[in-house]
Enzyme design. Sequence first.
Site, PDB file in Angstrom:
ATOM      1  N   GLU A  49       0.829  -1.206   0.000  1.00 40.72           N
ATOM      2  CA  GLU A  49       0.000   0.000   0.000  1.00 40.72           C
ATOM      3  C   GLU A  49       0.861   1.253   0.000  1.00 40.72           C
ATOM      4  O   GLU A  49       1.886   1.308   0.672  1.00 40.72           O
ATOM      5  CB  GLU A  49      -0.866   0.047   1.261  1.00 40.72           C
ATOM      6  CG  GLU A  49      -1.919  -1.016   1.311  1.00 40.72           C
ATOM      7  CD  GLU A  49      -2.708  -0.955   2.604  1.00 40.72           C
ATOM      8  OE1 GLU A  49      -2.565   0.028   3.357  1.00 40.72           O
ATOM      9  OE2 GLU A  49      -3.449  -1.900   2.867  1.00 40.72           O
ATOM     10  N   CYS A  72       2.779   8.376   1.966  1.00 40.46           N
ATOM     11  CA  CYS A  72       3.217   7.372   2.932  1.00 40.46           C
ATOM     12  C   CYS A  72       3.580   6.099   2.166  1.00 40.46           C
ATOM     13  O   CYS A  72       2.746   5.565   1.437  1.00 40.46           O
ATOM     14  CB  CYS A  72       2.072   7.129   3.920  1.00 40.46           C
ATOM     15  SG  CYS A  72       2.471   5.898   5.146  1.00 40.46           S
ATOM     16  N   CYS A 102       4.869  -7.523   8.022  1.00 44.38           N
ATOM     17  CA  CYS A 102       5.784  -6.973   9.024  1.00 44.38           C
ATOM     18  C   CYS A 102       6.005  -8.012  10.118  1.00 44.38           C
ATOM     19  O   CYS A 102       5.084  -8.744  10.491  1.00 44.38           O
ATOM     20  CB  CYS A 102       5.194  -5.704   9.637  1.00 44.38           C
ATOM     21  SG  CYS A 102       6.323  -4.902  10.794  1.00 44.38           S
ATOM     22  N   CYS A 108       3.079  -5.760  16.264  1.00 44.07           N
ATOM     23  CA  CYS A 108       2.290  -4.822  17.085  1.00 44.07           C
ATOM     24  C   CYS A 108       0.839  -5.320  17.073  1.00 44.07           C
ATOM     25  O   CYS A 108       0.288  -5.595  15.997  1.00 44.07           O
ATOM     26  CB  CYS A 108       2.380  -3.412  16.527  1.00 44.07           C
ATOM     27  SG  CYS A 108       4.078  -2.830  16.400  1.00 44.07           S
ATOM     28  N   CYS A 118      -2.153  -3.799  14.785  1.00 46.83           N
ATOM     29  CA  CYS A 118      -1.839  -3.417  13.416  1.00 46.83           C
ATOM     30  C   CYS A 118      -2.233  -4.492  12.410  1.00 46.83           C
ATOM     31  O   CYS A 118      -1.888  -5.665  12.570  1.00 46.83           O
ATOM     32  CB  CYS A 118      -0.343  -3.143  13.326  1.00 46.83           C
ATOM     33  SG  CYS A 118       0.227  -2.879  11.647  1.00 46.83           S
ATOM     34  N   CYS A 139      -3.191   1.042   8.823  1.00 49.50           N
ATOM     35  CA  CYS A 139      -2.022   0.471   8.189  1.00 49.50           C
ATOM     36  C   CYS A 139      -2.257  -0.971   7.726  1.00 49.50           C
ATOM     37  O   CYS A 139      -2.545  -1.845   8.523  1.00 49.50           O
ATOM     38  CB  CYS A 139      -0.920   0.532   9.236  1.00 49.50           C
ATOM     39  SG  CYS A 139       0.631  -0.124   8.755  1.00 49.50           S
TER      40      CYS A 139
HETATM   41  S1  SF4 Z   1       2.703  -0.817  13.457  1.00 48.94           S
HETATM   42 FE1  SF4 Z   1       2.441  -2.554  12.037  1.00 48.94          FE
HETATM   43  S2  SF4 Z   1       3.778  -2.089  10.307  1.00 48.94           S
HETATM   44 FE2  SF4 Z   1       4.420  -0.737  11.996  1.00 48.94          FE
HETATM   45  S3  SF4 Z   1       6.053  -1.895  13.042  1.00 48.94           S
HETATM   46 FE3  SF4 Z   1       4.147  -2.434  14.107  1.00 48.94          FE
HETATM   47  S4  SF4 Z   1       3.415  -4.330  13.069  1.00 48.94           S
HETATM   48 FE4  SF4 Z   1       4.966  -3.353  11.740  1.00 48.94          FE
END
Ligand code: SF4
Length: 380
Positions: free
Chosen positions: A96, A117, A124, A128, A131, A355
């Site tokens: 994205e 962005c 990832c 987190c 996310c 995100c």
């Molecule tokens: S917010 Fe999402 S994209 Fe950003 S570091 Fe944490 S898991 Fe990875």
Amino acid sequence: MKFVPTQPPLTGETLDSLTARLQERGEPAFRAKQILDWVYKKRARSWDEMLNLGKPLRAWLADTFDLSPATLVLGKQSHDVTDKLLLELRDRSLIETVIIRAPQEGVGLDHSRKTICISTQVGCAMGCTFCASGLAGLKRDLSAGEIVAQLLQVCYREDARTPRARAELASFDNIVVMGMGEPLANYDALIRALTIVNAGWGLGFGARRITVSTSGLVPQILRLAAEPLGFRLAISLHGATDDVRTQIMPVNQAYPLAKLLPAVQAFSAQHGRMVSLEFILIEGVNDSLEQAGLLRDIARDLHAHVNLIPYNTVEGLPWKRPSATRQERFADVLRAARISVTLRREKGGDIDAACGQLRLKTERERELSALHEPSVPTPL
Ligand code: SF4
């Protein structure tokens, strides 16, 4: 984790590396600049457009490099002027890229602040818990050429909106490396890409208008501080104590606040610039007045700007956005101490703005449609 395409993207080449490749086949040094001008200044999208190059050279380029490592498969515009581009890479991975237009009071959309962005990884690994990008883990790193290609896609889109009127990427105010992935976990490709984005022979975008965001990889923050180009830094803090941060960001176990904050301090001292602290407000997790007070203290010590971002709900995750009143009360604690603070109004909520959400949704749709019939998204 690397995807090795048969042809590397041309957008991953620097002026020096392309010159060296061309000289190996007996071409004069100025050819590299001519080719990069076609890509970044004239926005050529096929080798045949590069008319000042001979046919044999064009044929060699076509055999050697990939001119289109990313293809636009979906462009979504929200009611609140956020554009999301869903791009497909050569291995069918989806990433994205987001364009955010923030209208300035009284001057309308044409004079809005525009930010792009970009993503640096497919998925990832940081995990987190709030996310969408991290839900399925890391698929792979992007190459430098794939990172740069996202910005070319934005240029193509802007060129189509305002043909040649504001053709340069310079009409954007900022680039933030804050999309899918942890940029500093893909360090070498990131720095190579941003060097190309910054260079006069590349996209010519000022380093001081490029912000790299990290969840808090301390060694790489210190490495970034020593880079000569002087990019800006944003820290995804999201918790003002180790307890809260560890609850939602596993990276805090390796790099707790006692390690992270001195690294941020060192970065600021090196660059003499204000660092940003990103803080996603999640109901019942980090939106208490106690957290606000501790965040205020951290921001004051670091002379940092604070971006408060009300959480965008992600399907399948339990977290919620606090009420507008609670958001304002939190922000007031910082404002009262004269901390530079922005409470972001909602952007892109109607286009899966959190995100990684658009990618996640499209991948799920792909999986479902694959159960019924094989289908490929139609390029726009
Ligand atoms: S917010 Fe999402 S994209 Fe950003 S570091 Fe944490 S898991 Fe990875």
